[in-house]
Scaffold this active site. Structure first.
Site, mmCIF file in Angstrom:
data_model
loop_
_atom_site.group_PDB
_atom_site.id
_atom_site.type_symbol
_atom_site.label_atom_id
_atom_site.label_comp_id
_atom_site.label_asym_id
_atom_site.label_seq_id
_atom_site.Cartn_x
_atom_site.Cartn_y
_atom_site.Cartn_z
ATOM 1 N N LYS A 131 -49.052 -25.538 7.802
ATOM 2 C CA LYS A 131 -48.846 -26.809 8.519
ATOM 3 C C LYS A 131 -49.866 -26.968 9.638
ATOM 4 C CE LYS A 131 -46.618 -27.163 5.742
ATOM 5 N NZ LYS A 131 -46.103 -26.286 4.691
ATOM 6 N N VAL A 177 -49.288 -20.353 -8.725
ATOM 7 C CA VAL A 177 -48.506 -20.627 -9.936
ATOM 8 C C VAL A 177 -47.037 -20.227 -9.764
ATOM 9 C CG1 VAL A 177 -50.480 -20.449 -11.491
ATOM 10 C CG2 VAL A 177 -49.179 -18.396 -10.918
ATOM 11 N N ARG A 185 -43.851 -18.096 -7.227
ATOM 12 C CA ARG A 185 -43.592 -16.830 -6.547
ATOM 13 C C ARG A 185 -42.490 -16.076 -7.277
ATOM 14 N NH1 ARG A 185 -45.833 -16.508 -1.509
ATOM 15 N NH2 ARG A 185 -44.261 -15.031 -0.793
ATOM 16 N N HIS A 221 -35.273 -50.831 15.613
ATOM 17 C CA HIS A 221 -36.455 -51.601 15.207
ATOM 18 C C HIS A 221 -37.516 -51.503 16.293
ATOM 19 C CE1 HIS A 221 -38.891 -54.752 13.452
ATOM 20 N NE2 HIS A 221 -38.980 -55.314 14.657
HETATM 21 P P1 NAD Z 1 -44.523 -24.060 -7.643
HETATM 22 O O1 NAD Z 1 -43.469 -23.553 -8.518
HETATM 23 O O2 NAD Z 1 -44.230 -25.131 -6.660
HETATM 24 O O3 NAD Z 1 -45.760 -24.607 -8.525
HETATM 25 C C1 NAD Z 1 -46.447 -23.804 -9.432
HETATM 26 C C2 NAD Z 1 -47.148 -24.717 -10.414
HETATM 27 O O4 NAD Z 1 -48.026 -23.917 -11.190
HETATM 28 C C3 NAD Z 1 -46.203 -25.399 -11.381
HETATM 29 O O5 NAD Z 1 -46.501 -26.773 -11.441
HETATM 30 C C4 NAD Z 1 -46.481 -24.701 -12.707
HETATM 31 O O6 NAD Z 1 -46.313 -25.551 -13.823
HETATM 32 C C5 NAD Z 1 -47.942 -24.311 -12.548
HETATM 33 N N1 NAD Z 1 -48.360 -23.166 -13.349
HETATM 34 C C6 NAD Z 1 -47.664 -22.039 -13.603
HETATM 35 N N2 NAD Z 1 -48.422 -21.196 -14.345
HETATM 36 C C7 NAD Z 1 -49.619 -21.802 -14.539
HETATM 37 C C8 NAD Z 1 -50.820 -21.436 -15.196
HETATM 38 N N3 NAD Z 1 -50.952 -20.256 -15.801
HETATM 39 N N4 NAD Z 1 -51.857 -22.324 -15.204
HETATM 40 C C9 NAD Z 1 -51.740 -23.519 -14.562
HETATM 41 N N5 NAD Z 1 -50.620 -23.907 -13.933
HETATM 42 C C10 NAD Z 1 -49.566 -23.065 -13.906
HETATM 43 O O7 NAD Z 1 -45.129 -22.764 -6.938
HETATM 44 P P2 NAD Z 1 -46.083 -22.588 -5.688
HETATM 45 O O8 NAD Z 1 -46.789 -23.845 -5.367
HETATM 46 O O9 NAD Z 1 -46.885 -21.363 -5.968
HETATM 47 O O10 NAD Z 1 -45.067 -22.285 -4.529
HETATM 48 C C11 NAD Z 1 -44.227 -21.126 -4.612
HETATM 49 C C12 NAD Z 1 -42.925 -21.328 -3.910
HETATM 50 O O11 NAD Z 1 -43.147 -21.445 -2.528
HETATM 51 C C13 NAD Z 1 -42.232 -22.577 -4.389
HETATM 52 O O12 NAD Z 1 -41.066 -22.187 -5.058
HETATM 53 C C14 NAD Z 1 -41.890 -23.320 -3.144
HETATM 54 O O13 NAD Z 1 -40.508 -23.472 -3.059
HETATM 55 C C15 NAD Z 1 -42.335 -22.458 -1.988
HETATM 56 N N6 NAD Z 1 -43.118 -23.265 -1.049
HETATM 57 C C16 NAD Z 1 -42.529 -24.322 -0.444
HETATM 58 C C17 NAD Z 1 -43.265 -25.116 0.410
HETATM 59 C C18 NAD Z 1 -42.615 -26.292 1.066
HETATM 60 O O14 NAD Z 1 -41.395 -26.333 1.113
HETATM 61 N N7 NAD Z 1 -43.376 -27.287 1.535
HETATM 62 C C19 NAD Z 1 -44.606 -24.862 0.638
HETATM 63 C C20 NAD Z 1 -45.170 -23.795 -0.015
HETATM 64 C C21 NAD Z 1 -44.417 -22.995 -0.856
#
Ligand code: NAD
Length: 475
Positions: free
Chosen positions: A58, A278, A280, A452
């Site tokens: 952030k 991809v 966690r 408002h």
């Molecule tokens: P995510 O699950 O949000 O997204 C991973 C993406 O990668 C998915 O769209 C998936 O289809 C794609 N993917 C998976 N394997 C792939 C491959 N081999 N090739 C191409 N695409 C592929 O996971 P993230 O972005 O890594 O985040 C991890 C976790 O961290 C999430 O579960 C999220 O909850 C948390 N997080 C939350 C926030 C927030 O709340 N703003 C911010 C960062 C992380």
């Protein structure tokens, strides 16, 4: 002889440190074990969220957004600037200072609550004993009436693009590029990929996002995900390739070549850096000795019942290492709830009302079901939306993109979900969460006075739109 505690918590991320504070408030003799170290090898509390996750990302999102606005948006306000440049080193140092202030703040809270901190990796042994080790050597053993495992999660590493910490990085590495990569590849168009892709895109990288599936942001309501896809690709220049399967990568001294298939065509692109985002996985490898008998589920998460208790009586687990979304605020609320359960209280935590936020620009936030999910669950749906383009405050702010959409049960008018794409969505979502928590109807929001001129009037109008009576748009 192991020191005796009422509660020993393993992990001081948002789930673990909050559980520790609540345990201490409830009068328990509490210890917390955490192995995160800063660059000097000193403890750095707060887990992934504070050290390499929510907070530093952030900080960079805010810095990079200011840079982008100064370059592209100030002219509309009649403000002209000279050549705008960015000092990445300074930007990263500010981000690190924010992290240090907050991690030290947690250490201060632990001390003020008289929580015994132990720096090292905790491992559950039999009889609710936790062994702490550092650099492979056991430093102490703690014994407890109750143990809470809050061990968090780790980035998934894929064989086709192994993290090397230099050219191929995970979320942590992507917070520390010393220069702006000219060509940045991102694998995964999820939360991390979009947030960190946005940061470096704003700072000048040419960003290509490779997403395996062909739907963009599946959990987001379709109307909103379609609009935001257009904004990211057409207005902001992110090159998001849906349905792109990465099959191989090869690093040279300074670049990484990524091969992927898209619509049956094999394509190789060269990047200066590659972020792998991809998903966690639970950080549960080696968390318990076999003698403890801790049960994991088929996805490696710690198996828990509705009271967060594992298969071992008196051993609980919360946060990213258990079922449910991997979100800091979900873990923290579970931390409060589990402490109160141990104290014999009956807290309520409604997992259906956990908000999601993606901190891109515009921000995306939602709680509850989207329209398709509600229909699939058998509801007859009334949906109302209101665009920020018709909201006075948004126009005054030059923030015309996005909308708020309310999904309500057509029979009872009860709100099933609220979806926001637009300015300050991360703040506006709290009204939505409260509405769902109180089982509000769309009429409840429609009859609530909203100040408002505010962005929140878009929520009021979306609620009115559910019954076709929005005032500032044609229904
Ligand atoms: P995510 O699950 O949000 O997204 C991973 C993406 O990668 C998915 O769209 C998936 O289809 C794609 N993917 C998976 N394997 C792939 C491959 N081999 N090739 C191409 N695409 C592929 O996971 P993230 O972005 O890594 O985040 C991890 C976790 O961290 C999430 O579960 C999220 O909850 C948390 N997080 C939350 C926030 C927030 O709340 N703003 C911010 C960062 C992380």
């Amino acid at each position: 002889m192991a020191e005796q505690f009422d509660v020993v918590i393993v992990g001081a991320g948002p789930a673990g440190y909050v559980a520790a504070i609540r345990c201490a408030q409830l009068g328990f003799k509490t210890a917390c074990v955490d192995d995160w170290s800063n660059a000097d090898g000193k403890p750095s509390l707060g887990g992934t969220c504070l050290n390499v996750g929510c907070i530093p990302s952030k900080a960079l999102l805010d810095s990079s957004e200011r840079f982008a606005q100064t370059q592209h948006d100030l002219a509309d306000h009649g403000i002209s600037t000279g050549k705008v440049s960015v000092d990445i080193k300074k930007m990263l140092a500010r981000k690190d200072q924010v992290v240090t202030n907050l991690t030290q703040g947690i250490a201060g809270l632990m001390k003020a609550n008289k929580i015994t901190m132990s720096h090292g990796r905790g491992k559950l042994l039999a009889n609710k004993t936790v062994e702490v080790s550092r650099d492979g050597k056991v430093t102490e053993t703690l014994s407890a009436k109750n143990v809470i495992l809050a061990v968090g999660s780790l980035p998934i590493d894929i064989p086709v693009a192994r993290i090397d910490g230099d050219l191929i990085v995970d979320n942590a590495g992507a917070l520390n590029f010393e220069t702006v990569p000219k060509r940045l590849g991102v694998i995964g168009a999820g939360v991390i990929g979009l947030e960190l892709g946005s940061v470096w895109n704003r700072l000048g990288s040419k960003v290509t996002v490779l997403e395996a599936i062909d739907t963009f942001l599946p959990p987001v309501d379709k109307q909103l995900s379609r609009e935001v896809f257009r904004t990211f690709t057409k207005d902001q220049g992110l090159d998001i390739k849906l349905g792109a399967m990465v099959t191989a990568s090869k690093t040279t001294k300074k670049t990484v070549q990524v091969t992927y298939t898209l619509k049956e065509e094999e394509i190789t692109e060269t990047f200066d850096k590659l972020i792998v985002a991809v998903g966690r996985k639970p950080n549960t490898a080696n968390i318990a000795d076999d003698s403890a008998g801790l049960k994991l589920d088929e996805r490696g998460r710690i198996d828990i019942n509705e009271s967060f208790e594992t298969n071992i009586p008196g051993v609980y687990a919360i946060g990213d290492a258990v079922k449910g979304p991997m979100l800091a605020h979900k873990g923290s609320e579970e931390g409060v709830a589990v402490a109160e359960i141990i104290a014999g209280q009956k807290p309520q935590l409604n997992h259906g009302n956990i908000p999601w936020v993606i901190y891109t620009h515009p921000e995306i936030a939602w709680v509850g079901m989207n329209e398709d999910e509600a229909k699939a669950a058998g509801f007859e749906v009334n949906a109302g939306f209101f665009p920020f383009a018709a909201n006075g405050r948004a126009l005054a702010m030059n923030e015309k993109g996005g909308r708020i959409k309310i999904v309500a049960d057509a029979k009872t008018d009860r709100i099933l979900g609220i979806h926001i794409l637009g300015p300050s969505a991360s703040e506006l979502i709290s009204e939505a969460v409260l509405a769902l928590e109180y089982s509000a109807s769309s009429e409840d929001i429609a009859r609530t006075v909203h100040a408002h001129p505010t962005l929140s009037e878009a929520m009021h109008e979306a609620a009115l739109a559910v019954t076709g009576r929005a005032l500032h748009k044609v229904n």
